[in-house]
Write a protein that holds these residues in place. Structure first.
Motif, PDB file in Angstrom:
ATOM      1  N   ALA A 238       0.777  -1.136  -0.027  1.00 31.48           N
ATOM      2  CA  ALA A 238      -0.059   0.060   0.014  1.00 31.48           C
ATOM      3  C   ALA A 238       1.097   1.432   0.174  1.00 31.48           C
ATOM      4  CB  ALA A 238      -0.866   0.266   1.057  1.00 31.48           C
ATOM      5  N   ALA A 239       1.898   1.176   0.615  1.00 26.47           N
ATOM      6  CA  ALA A 239       2.997   2.352   0.879  1.00 26.47           C
ATOM      7  C   ALA A 239       3.379   2.644  -0.730  1.00 26.47           C
ATOM      8  CB  ALA A 239       3.879   2.186   1.747  1.00 26.47           C
ATOM      9  N   LEU A 240       3.751   1.432  -1.347  1.00 25.13           N
ATOM     10  CA  LEU A 240       4.446   1.481  -2.750  1.00 25.13           C
ATOM     11  C   LEU A 240       3.365   2.283  -3.675  1.00 25.13           C
ATOM     12  CD1 LEU A 240       6.448  -1.578  -3.316  1.00 25.13           C
ATOM     13  CD2 LEU A 240       7.069   0.879  -3.184  1.00 25.13           C
ATOM     14  N   ALA A 241       1.971   1.720  -3.447  1.00 27.21           N
ATOM     15  CA  ALA A 241       0.897   2.053  -4.367  1.00 27.21           C
ATOM     16  C   ALA A 241       0.731   3.581  -4.155  1.00 27.21           C
ATOM     17  CB  ALA A 241      -0.256   1.388  -3.914  1.00 27.21           C
ATOM     18  N   LEU A 242       1.012   4.184  -3.077  1.00 27.64           N
ATOM     19  CA  LEU A 242       0.789   5.677  -2.580  1.00 27.64           C
ATOM     20  C   LEU A 242       1.914   6.426  -3.171  1.00 27.64           C
ATOM     21  CD1 LEU A 242      -0.715   7.885  -1.151  1.00 27.64           C
ATOM     22  CD2 LEU A 242       0.341   7.293   0.794  1.00 27.64           C
ATOM     23  N   THR A 243       2.936   6.040  -2.889  1.00 29.40           N
ATOM     24  CA  THR A 243       4.289   6.920  -3.206  1.00 29.40           C
ATOM     25  C   THR A 243       4.545   6.828  -4.927  1.00 29.40           C
ATOM     26  OG1 THR A 243       5.461   4.842  -2.697  1.00 29.40           O
ATOM     27  CG2 THR A 243       5.289   6.603  -0.956  1.00 29.40           C
ATOM     28  N   LEU A 244       4.299   5.760  -5.588  1.00 30.14           N
ATOM     29  CA  LEU A 244       4.529   5.644  -7.090  1.00 30.14           C
ATOM     30  C   LEU A 244       4.049   7.046  -7.792  1.00 30.14           C
ATOM     31  CD1 LEU A 244       5.007   1.916  -7.742  1.00 30.14           C
ATOM     32  CD2 LEU A 244       6.768   3.449  -8.115  1.00 30.14           C
TER      33      LEU A 244
ATOM     34  N   LYS B 182      -7.622  -9.601   2.602  1.00 31.00           N
ATOM     35  CA  LYS B 182      -8.493  -8.894   1.818  1.00 31.00           C
ATOM     36  C   LYS B 182      -8.353  -7.438   2.330  1.00 31.00           C
ATOM     37  CE  LYS B 182     -13.236  -8.060   0.038  1.00 31.00           C
ATOM     38  NZ  LYS B 182     -13.196  -6.663   0.086  1.00 31.00           N
ATOM     39  N   ARG B 183      -8.288  -7.153   3.530  1.00 34.64           N
ATOM     40  CA  ARG B 183      -8.247  -5.538   3.810  1.00 34.64           C
ATOM     41  C   ARG B 183      -6.978  -4.859   3.526  1.00 34.64           C
ATOM     42  NH1 ARG B 183      -4.908  -5.219   8.336  1.00 34.64           N
ATOM     43  NH2 ARG B 183      -4.108  -7.307   9.194  1.00 34.64           N
ATOM     44  N   LEU B 184      -5.838  -5.977   3.388  1.00 37.59           N
ATOM     45  CA  LEU B 184      -4.637  -5.465   2.790  1.00 37.59           C
ATOM     46  C   LEU B 184      -4.576  -4.966   1.339  1.00 37.59           C
ATOM     47  CD1 LEU B 184      -2.476  -7.813   4.629  1.00 37.59           C
ATOM     48  CD2 LEU B 184      -3.207  -5.557   5.479  1.00 37.59           C
ATOM     49  N   ARG B 185      -5.649  -5.763   0.561  1.00 38.02           N
ATOM     50  CA  ARG B 185      -5.537  -5.668  -0.695  1.00 38.02           C
ATOM     51  C   ARG B 185      -6.689  -4.375  -0.963  1.00 38.02           C
ATOM     52  NH1 ARG B 185      -5.719 -11.322  -0.533  1.00 38.02           N
ATOM     53  NH2 ARG B 185      -8.086 -11.455  -0.561  1.00 38.02           N
TER      54      ARG B 185
END
Length: 524
Positions: free
Chosen positions: A14-20, A118-121
């Motif tokens: 999730a951190a990668l999905a936000l920062t990219l 699922k919550r992580l996805r």
């Protein structure tokens, strides 16, 4: 400690999905692409290390062998590359090197290994949509501020933001349609991204967003309705292409559709010349000029084919293209089978949006890294639907701990040091840049220019020659090198340098002029 690393690993994707979509580095010369390329490599390495030490680690299932095949194809393309240094370090501002290609595959695997719940996805989806919305707000601010370039949301290229929007829009629509207490936030994100898409004027981004939304619809239906929607969706995409082809949109951004058609035709000849393993990662800029049949955009040197499939075939050969296709077939087959489960449909739609976008563009870390991360999240959803239980792993063995440490060192070498080198490059400390990133030709070029300016022409020529040996793809380097060689009385070598510039770009006017003058002065 292991529990802490396990918890860290859960939120790492999730951190990668936000920062990219949002991270850039003003302190670097390449503020936009290089930081994201470093995130892709560092994310894959650190994520794999966290997965090795995690208490639970799901298996890759049906994607295991396709990923092995794609990794093997990338390594073989590197082995047979026309320029090993270029294929390892990547060309400046592009960086589609062997480490990047392997990191893309690593991001997919990392998402599967770390997103067992699922919550992580759901967090990955939310983080990515939020990050893309922030980038769109930046683009809208740039539009209002009337910047002298196409608004890009600090991604460095407007089409890259278009790719992110193409992936994020179907995800946001799905979550808004689902309702709940955050429905207003999801709806606002859709509106902001629609505005961002208009600001970018990205035709491929618009096509990708349309395709993603249509796939979202198809995946939501069943039986004959789904088949009918699929046929209608193909018709809608074809109609959109015709509108672009036969309307003023074809001339948008001084990029007519005829330009890409000519490039694609020439690229087929390039692929046919080395069909099996290709020319090597990021080597298109060195070779493509030999296959160009016309000056399709005067003043522009092409280092990309501008369509993903042909770009992969050119750099990794048909082996690489087939391996990548194998991954996508397995991925979408699993998505179709479990299309009614969780986020499977929306994530498949997001991946479809990127797939359509890349048909008219090329892989580039800020967008392609997100695609492979979302593809891994999709496969984690599929594996969850298959009720594949994550296997508890015993305490990490010595080899696992050692591998995790080695991956941290790889992150420092391939993700951190290039950023450090580029910050020194911006500050004029290029002599330090070549120490920490010795394979990046652009720094040797800059150092050679400085030495020549200081009067050390011979030493400067050595650095310029080193940049050429490392695979610099800009023809201007070879013209400059030839000029300096001519100053030293090396007429024959200067001629070869000008000829090398014309191999890269056969229509590069400065090289043509220098070559004519060189031949005249030598009396030949």
């Amino acid at each position: 400690m292991r529990l802490f690393l396990g918890r860290l690993g859960e939120y790492f994707p999730a951190a990668l999905a936000l920062t990219l979509p949002t991270a850039f580095l003003p302190a670097a010369e390449d503020s936009f692409i290089l930081p994201r390329a470093s995130l892709v490599i560092g994310g894959a390495c650190l994520g794999a290390g966290l997965a090795l030490l995690a208490p639970l680690r799901p298996q890759l299932g049906g994607l295991k062998w396709p990923l092995y095949a794609a990794s093997g194809a990338a390594i073989l393309a590197f082995v047979f590359s026309v320029s090993w240094p270029l294929s390892f370090a990547g060309s400046y501002t592009r960086y589609e090197s062997l480490p990047i290609r392997l990191a893309y595959l690593g991001l997919l695997a990392v998402a599967v290994w770390l997103l067992s719940e699922k919550r992580l996805r759901d967090w990955v989806v939310a983080a990515f949509v939020f990050g893309t919305a922030v980038a769109c707000l930046e683009a809208l601010q740039q539009l209002v501020g009337e910047v002298p370039y196409r608004p890009d949301g600090n991604l460095g290229n407007a089409n890259l933001l278009g790719a992110l929007i193409a992936m994020a829009v179907p995800l946001a629509i799905s979550r808004a349609w689902r309702g709940g207490r955050f429905v207003v936030a999801w709806s606002l994100a859709i509106a902001v991204m629609a505005g961002g898409l208009v600001a970018t004027t990205s035709r491929s981004g618009g096509l990708g967003a349309l395709a993603g939304c249509l796939v979202l619809l198809v995946f939501a239906l069943r039986g004959r309705w789904a088949v009918g929607a699929a046929i209608g969706s193909l018709g809608a995409i074809a109609a959109a292409l015709l509108v672009i082809r036969f309307s003023p949109l074809q001339f948008l951004n001084d990029d007519p559709e005829s330009l890409r058609i000519h490039l694609w035709q020439d690229a087929v000849r390039m692929v046919a010349a080395r069909p099996l393993f290709g020319w090597g990662e990021d080597a298109t800029g060195l070779v493509f000029g030999q296959f160009l049949t016309g000056d399709w955009s005067p003043g522009v040197t092409f280092d990309r084919v501008h369509t993903g499939p042909l770009d992969i075939a050119a750099t990794q050969g048909l082996m690489g293209l087939a391996a990548t296709g194998w991954i996508l077939v397995v991925l979408f087959r699993g998505a179709w089978r479990w299309r009614g489960t969780g986020n499977v449909g929306p994530l498949a739609a997001a991946c479809a949006g990127y797939t359509v976008w890349v048909l008219f563009n090329f892989d580039w870390a800020p967008a392609t890294g997100v695609f492979w991360l979302l593809a891994g999240t999709l496969w984690a959803e599929v594996r969850g639907a298959e009720r594949e239980e994550a296997e508890p792993s015993p305490g990490p063995a010595v080899w696992q701990s050692a591998t995790a440490i080695a991956l941290v060192l790889v992150t420092i070498a391939l993700a951190v040091l290039p950023l450090l080198a580029d910050t020194w490059y911006l500050r004029g400390r290029v002599e330090l840049s070549v120490l920490v990133d010795p394979l990046q030709s652009r720094y040797h070029w800059a150092l050679g220019q400085r030495l020549v300016t200081q009067g050390s022409v011979a030493q400067g020529v050595e650095e310029l020659r080193r940049a050429a040996e490392l695979g610099e793809t800009e023809p201007g380097l070879y013209v400059e090198l030839g000029d300096r060689e001519a100053e030293l009385g090396r007429t024959a070598q200067a001629r070869r340098d000008y000829q090398r510039a014309l191999q890269i770009d056969p229509f590069y006017a400065p090289a043509k002029e220098r070559l004519v003058a060189n031949v005249r002065n030598s009396g030949q």
